[in-house]
Structure formats: C-alpha cells, structure tokens
Design an enzyme around this catalytic site. Sequence first.
Site, PDB file in Angstrom:
ATOM      1  CG  HIS A   1      75.126  62.396  37.296  1.00  0.00           C
ATOM      2  ND1 HIS A   1      76.409  62.820  37.045  1.00  0.00           N
ATOM      3  CD2 HIS A   1      75.235  61.081  37.645  1.00  0.00           C
ATOM      4  CE1 HIS A   1      77.255  61.813  37.227  1.00  0.00           C
ATOM      5  NE2 HIS A   1      76.573  60.749  37.595  1.00  0.00           N
TER       6      HIS A   1
ATOM      7  CG  ASP B   1      79.349  58.883  42.182  1.00  0.00           C
ATOM      8  OD1 ASP B   1      78.387  58.327  42.727  1.00  0.00           O
ATOM      9  OD2 ASP B   1      79.679  58.679  40.980  1.00  0.00           O
TER      10      ASP B   1
ATOM     11  CG  HIS C   1      79.815  58.235  37.317  1.00  0.00           C
ATOM     12  ND1 HIS C   1      79.279  57.269  38.151  1.00  0.00           N
ATOM     13  CD2 HIS C   1      80.069  57.624  36.137  1.00  0.00           C
ATOM     14  CE1 HIS C   1      79.211  56.117  37.491  1.00  0.00           C
ATOM     15  NE2 HIS C   1      79.682  56.305  36.270  1.00  0.00           N
TER      16      HIS C   1
ATOM     17  CG  ASP D   1      79.803  55.175  41.658  1.00  0.00           C
ATOM     18  OD1 ASP D   1      80.482  55.908  42.413  1.00  0.00           O
ATOM     19  OD2 ASP D   1      78.925  55.625  40.886  1.00  0.00           O
TER      20      ASP D   1
HETATM   21 ZN   LIG Z   1      78.440  57.425  40.080  1.00  0.00          ZN
END
Ligand SMILES: [Zn+2]
Length: 343
Positions: free
Chosen positions: A161, A196, A198, A285
């Site tokens: 991120h 991931d 996200h 995740d």
């Molecule tokens: Zn994540």
Amino acid sequence: MKVVFDERARAHDPKFFLVNGAVTPCPEVPARVDRLIEGVSFGSHHMVNPEDCGLAPVAAVHSPEYLRFLATASERWARTGGGAEAVPNVHPVHKEGMAEAGYPLSVTGQLGAHTYDTSAPIMAETWDSALASAATAVHATDLVLDGAKAAYALCRPPGHHASADMMGGFCYLNNSAIAAQRLRGRHDRVAILDVDVHHGNGTQHIFYGRADVLTVSLHADPARFYPFFWGYAAERGAGEGLGRNLNIPLPRGTGDEEYLQALDGAIERIAHFAPGALVVALGLDAHESDPFKGLAITTEGFARIAKRIAAIGLATVLVQEGGYLSDDLARNIASFLDGFEAG
Ligand SMILES: [Zn+2]
C-alpha cells in the site's frame, strides 16, 4: 526454499487503528511473524538473515524527502509532545481552483503530506523495522538473481500500500516494488502479481507510467473494500505504461474455483508480457478465516494458487504482504510454499 527473515521485523508494534470511528487494536501485530515462522517450520525450508542492503535499493523506489521524513519522524514527533504514535490529522488535497499544495517544515504537516489514511502510525521502532523488512525483500531478490528458482521474503511490516512518497494501510516501504526494481537491473521486463485480498495501490502507483514492469492484482472489489479509491478494472496504466496494469476485482466472498479462473487470466497476461522474473506480493488475507473477510480462499486453495504461479516457470521472489491472525495463518503459508515447490 530459502526463507529470509530479520528479527527486527518484530520491533514495530503500533497500537493505533481507527476503524469506523473507533480506535481498536491494530491487527498488523508482531505475532503474525510467529505464525508465519511456525508455518515455514512445517516444510523443509532454510531460514537465513538478510544482509544490510543500505538505502540504495530503497531509494530506487522511494523519494528522498519521503525517506528523510520516515527516518526522522518519530524523534521530531516526540518533540511536539504528541501521542505515543505519530498519526496524521490534516492532509493536502489537490482540487481545481486550489493552489498546488506546498511542502511544510512541520512534522505534523509532513506526516499529512506522506499519508492517505491513519493506518500507518509511526513509533520509535518503525523506521528500523521497515528498513529490515526492505532488506529482507532485497536479500530474497539477490538469492533469485544468484540462481535460486524462488525465495520467500518474510517481510513485516508489509509494503504494497506504500507508494513512492505515501504510506498507508500498515505499509511504509514497498518491499514488492523494491524487489521488482532490483530485478530490473538484470531483466528488461519484470511482472508483479499481487494476490493479497487488498488491491496493491502503492505498487500500482509506483509503476503506473512504466512499460517495463507489469503490475497485476487480484483483490476484493474496492467498491466496498479497502483501499476503496483504487483497484478498479478501468485502471490500466498511463502513458508508456498504458496496458501494463491489470486489476481483477472480485466479488466479496469469492472462493477457490472462481478465484483460480480469474488467476488463469492474470497468468495468461503475465505470460504474454514475457517477463524475465516475477514478484508475488503474497498476502494470505484472502483466506476464508482472515479477520478482514474479503474473499474465501481455503488453505488447500493457496496450494493450488501457488502451484499455478510456479508453473509459469519464472524465477520468483515471494514477498510477504498481509494475512492476519487466525488459527489457519501458519497452515496457509505452509500450504502456499508446498504448492509452489510442487509446481
Ligand atoms: Zn491485505
């Protein structure tokens, strides 16, 4: 497989996490590392310490002012008499009719300039842990450049991120991007596959205008999931990088079969790009029992995902991203690494 890990990854231990208006315990905890190491111990892998890589590989991705800020922020923040962890409360916005935002001298102002959310608090140990995490990715990359088929960088804090000069989402230095940039020293084209749950918005941002690094991300649809503003299918790169960014948003709760189908599309795109090496931004995740509850991959599903990625046949750096505490976290990394070696 060689597993790279640095004990300094544990020192960064922030408590602040603001979600839906409530301060709750931060899920990005050092105990994640214990579960991941436990999972590594299920296989016949060799743990190695990274060598100190200095700042050069990190500065190849991140801006000088951002690195200067990260290295000094905690000490400067303490002098303001602020809270135990540096958390921003004011951000510049760039809107039509407003003057270009300036770069302030104040640590509070710089903190706002370098963050897009409150999920990357800075404490005294943050810089050391983030640098050790980056060195972990660099060392794993060097193992692959030295001829290993693959290496696993057990990085913490995660990185995908973080952009060139912004942190957020528990991320400070973008370990996957640092690995990809280092691979570029040897290979004309490098691909990053982000699994991931996200979207890897920081990685996408770093390479968005470049033709030499293909960024591919499979993730829960950002329409209702962090990071909300990025990760849509329409984001395809810009300028020379047009067509070199592929986002595959998936409906919440997507399971193994639908995920593997989408993964095949991602792998086809990577094969078409014909990179010399691959970085996998390895978040765990997406698992069905992860507290973020975005997708519903099973433990066995991770082995199948890994097997297909390994079958691409590229030298691969596996870089640990997300994956939070659950009873399955150790088994999930074990399953992924087993599947990769079987592929
Ligand atoms: Zn994540």
